[in-house]
Design an enzyme around this catalytic site. Structure first.
Site: not given
Lengths: 383, 383, 383, 383
Positions: C83, C212, C287, C375
């Protein structure tokens, strides 16, 4: 077991049932026996197995001014409660608001909702059903209309997971709260959907309404009426009437109503909407279980560049009516007359203003650090 | 503005206030004028600006049996409501439960909570304050005890974000709901914490209680009393009394109460706990704004290997009392006598059983597809 | 069907599997073929059916200073991302923080959790089981310890609904993330609980962990490490480095991170914790599915009386480790060396500081109104 | 402070930055130095301060069959992960699904969203602005279109509280994930809204998107693509491949995924969607921070009248693309070729099928009681 022989249900009226209970339980029901309505007035459509009435103290707050485009109108607020300090607190907020010229209140009518759940054959069927219902909205609106001249189906939200398809029917029921009307209409609509799509109705109410439960769906999409109310108060009024400062009020709103609600995962981002709504709902014959939706909502406050206090409340799912339900009962009818709202929208505005007053006053008490004191002096007078 | 000259507040009693309103608003308040309590009974500690009473129809459901280790006891349920079909529905559930030998009810007392928020200097100070409060719990318990012989500080949860530190004080207040007691004690505890830690109290109630708002904190950690109730019914009873099958009831619970609540982001994973709790709370003088916490909770159902229906309800935050608040009022006292609970725990068990009965009956109606019908025949008798 | 004859699973190594896929799918896997680890390094304990490696651009942000009681330490931040603008944004925040003397970071170790669910006979059995497990904590701690010298059972939360009893085991696993260790220990603990209580284990993981998935239980009780970080910036630094003002930054935090999250029912009361955590997690072999818990958390900001900007972040459930999982892989090991954390606590502090830097910088961009611009100039350079 | 003199930012390329860090930190960055892309390939639009690449083991699962109306197509699944057992588990689920004829997958394109927040003068202005924006949707669609030929504004949701007005713009960005495009378009739309309504843009992103945070708004209204996938398995397949029974799988889904998520207040009503989505996202160049939205969603399961197992998953907010972002990178491009999806919709279907496979397999492991065992044998092979 004893339960199987005798039953209050078989007795013909409230007097007979009281007599049965007084004998059975060795109690006296003198207070409960006093009713200003008859069995016939309420039996069946309001209650079953009537034995009398519950009396709740009724206080009066206000007057509170609401500013309409051209005129400002004054309202008195009937409040049925047993919580000391509540009426006084709402009155204090009403005074600050009214002295300042009155609350501004605005609203959207989302409409009462019913959220049935259907069983489909598979996700392809669910997906097709979703499209088919959307396509047939006009046909379903005709079916709804046929069930009552007072109801209009305005919109349907549809979502599904696996074989379970959830709909959310939105209805305009004018001045009635309308849950029963919506239920009857939904029954017909659901039967039409079954024929149209081959899906099977599992439950007429699938918690996708969401009725009398707090839900993010109610919060995000609204239910009944969305009501916003606001007031801007000068530093002087905040000091003289609320005994605190705009800065302190804003700090409470940011730290308690906003951050505190984020920390506790609360759908009620406010101080005590539920107190005010419960007191007016009971006084005016609304359904007290709808206080649950009424308690969700957000309070905001800002110190304006000129030092004034801006204060607002938002009620995303206010469920009320001026006809039907408990509104025709004697004391409830009189309470509605005290307010003098010509329709459900005006009643919603008055409730919005009352919530603004009560929220403003308690937030100020917390800012001033007088919560415990207020309850001690008022709520404990007797003991 | 008119609001500034006249005021109901200055008038000396309910009669004078009614007279003022009748003149001012051109209304008659005959029904409201009927009170079976006096100004002195309620003025101040229950209400301000009293003008009379609100009367709500009171019905009786039951009897419902609760199974205690050695005995089974029967209870009648006083229900103040204006929603047709509710009393009949709870009675039907009570009949199924009682015929089967009675509900099993169990509970934990979590205690009433108050959740103040403090301002600290920085996160290091927040962190130190968190540890310091935990370390000084015994000292703070002594301070709480000194405010009333009826209150006991049992636990403190503490969390913080930036300079904002949230505490959650848990109190045992025996048979009183105890919110006021807890507020007075919290005031003293907070002053002690300020001295002890150098943190500054921002608000005595920081929405970390969470009082009268639905919150995940209340759901996960509990508030007041956590109550569980269950019943196992034979296929035969389900068919004869509830007119449906165990399989259909389980399908409703899984599709509506569970999946439907997940789909709508609801904290009320049930059909209508709020209806039953509101009706008993109003009848027995509980705070109706606490229906908000009462409406959160979960229903479960299973078909057992022998084909029986297992049905249970869980109330994570039931806020009730048998003394204080509205309980001493005449009709409320009689309603409590009808139930005949010796203390708050027994009342909590009866409410748990009542919720089990009402939830079972409505879930069965939905399974049977008779919801709309039931309301039509009952709620519409009059019109 | 074709699937049934051939299978990549039967092939002996990555090269053979690539060859199979290149033939089967007519693709070239030249880039994927480049690995700086061997089949043996990862086969089985990290992955199955290895075919090669995925390469993600690795950038460096910082240095960022963290202020410890006696010393201030500088850290470089390895960030694996695709990104545009992210590394630059975190570097900008790091510069503001470091120039000001460094971030303050504090933490609590809650520990990794596993949340099994048991089936009981009824609510009485559930209630007894709840008490019995609590009573036997020491015995269960011994059982946990026996499964590994690196694990310690510290606490158990227990709740139930109907016949379903949910536990939440908390483990201290020192510098390992520890989910696997916790799973093995939980298996033993659950077998002991079955023997002890007669309850039957339904699932070793009952979503009461919650692993999660974003949950209020994780938010309220914490999971892994709770990390707080803060910085106070002068008006001058905010202007020169962040191109905005303290007032504007605070307005963004109150309107977007707080109110905006309340309006959308978000558990992430922040701007973009997930971006920073994902980039560091991937770079250091954590993770990436644990980014889900990492994305929940709150940002706060205040304008101090002297006009300075106070800015803080809170991560309630940061799940990380410096040993095990993906940390031994070549690039991940080097990334951890770049950070140079001696243990999991130091790594948690660095991640907290990185999140503070990234959140501060994006919030400032939004305040300045330059998000789209940033951006456009960065992310679109190429096209 | 040291930080102020030297800076990696000033160095011209990855090699120079590595050299700087190796000297500065006394580390070797040999593994990180290996890149199959150049500075120019990624600098700016994908990353800043590039120093090399992170390598993650890439495994292959499948093939998995998806059933389209006329044909059934086989897909191999590239999975970048370091969690032992994950690839094997997804492969096992894929085998059960493919042997049975393939998954059914369906989807809705909701579109990427951007949620700015505006400041208004008061609630009347907020209310007027809400109506005015709705009325001018066509004009705003033209403005959006002008920013890129690849973007289309499809819908706007609007809500407000006090002076804060939140919009949610929905965009169709065809095969691109589209967040950047949406940001540029939103900037233009917001400037038009400011002119049109007099409201002032506070933040281009007001958490009403909700981007990279778990929110009920994303869950209820959807974001990106809503994807549903299902499979029906015979008792025999469940036994032979999944080593358990349909009844046990359904019990896990009801007790863990549904009730367990209600008990913990989880937005992820599933077992481990995040694991599968993270592994495919990283392998194919999606934004790993979007795993946060991907982890929310619901699993359902039923035992059909013939004893078969029905199993389904629902992803309400899957944010993906086949062009832009990290997709052009060498290994990511090859991974996309392995899947061979012709567009974003096909990729979304493959991800839906992969999640179905992984969720089915883990749920079966839990039902079989082999979770701990599976991790022990696989994840511990090495140690």
């Amino acid at each position: 077991m004893k339960a199987n022989k005798a039953s209050v249900k078989d007795l013909k009226n409230a007097a007979a049932r009281r007599l049965f209970l007084e004998k059975e339980l060795k109690v006296k029901l003198a207070a409960i026996s006093q009713m200003n309505f008859t069995d016939a007035d309420v039996a069946g459509h309001n209650i079953e197995n009537l034995i009398g009435s519950t009396q709740i103290p009724l206080g009066i707050a206000g007057p509170i001014a609401i500013n309409y485009p051209l005129i400002s109108k004054l309202y008195y607020l009937p409040l049925a409660t047993t919580e000391g300090a509540l009426v006084a607190s709402i009155s204090r907020g009403a005074k600050a608001i009214t002295t300042t010229g009155g609350a501004i209140v605005t609203l959207n009518t989302v409409g009462i909702t019913r959220g049935p759940v259907f069983k489909t054959k598979n996700i392809t069927h669910s997906h097709d059903t979703q499209k088919l219902i959307a396509k047939n909205l006009p046909k379903l609106q005709v079916i709804a209309k046929a069930t009552s001249s007072h109801i209009k189906l305005t919109k349907i939200d549809i979502n599904f997971v696996g074989k379970n398809l959830y709909c959310r029917f939105y209805f305009d029921t004018t001045d009635a709260m309308g849950m029963n009307m919506a239920t009857f209409a939904s029954q017909e609509i659901c039967e039409a959907i079954e024929k149209l799509t081959g899906a099977t109705l599992i439950s007429l109410a699938g918690n996708y309404d969401t009725d009398k439960k707090p839900s993010w769906l109610n919060f995000i999409n609204g239910r009944g009426k969305q009501v916003w109310a606001e007031i801007t108060l000068t530093k002087k009024i905040v000091k003289e009437i609320l005994k605190t400062t705009p800065e302190k009020v804003v700090q409470i709103v940011q730290t308690k109503q906003h951050l505190g609600s984020l920390m506790s995962g609360s759908l009620g981002m406010n101080a005590h909407f539920a107190n005010i709504i419960a007191a007016i709902f009971i006084a005016t014959g609304q359904d007290p279980a709808h206080v649950v939706e009424g308690s969700i909502g957000i309070t905001t406050a800002e110190v304006e560049t000129n030092g004034n206090l801006y204060f607002s409340i938002y009620l995303p799912s206010l469920i009320i009516g001026t006809v039907g339900g408990g509104t025709p009962l004697p004391t409830q009818t009189e309470a509605l007359k005290i307010i003098g709202a010509k329709d459900a929208n005006e009643l919603a505005r008055v409730i919005g203003a009352a919530v603004l007053a009560g929220e403003l006053s308690l937030t100020a008490s917390l800012a001033q650090g007088s919560l415990a004191h207020a309850h001690k002096t008022l709520a404990r007078k007797k003991s």
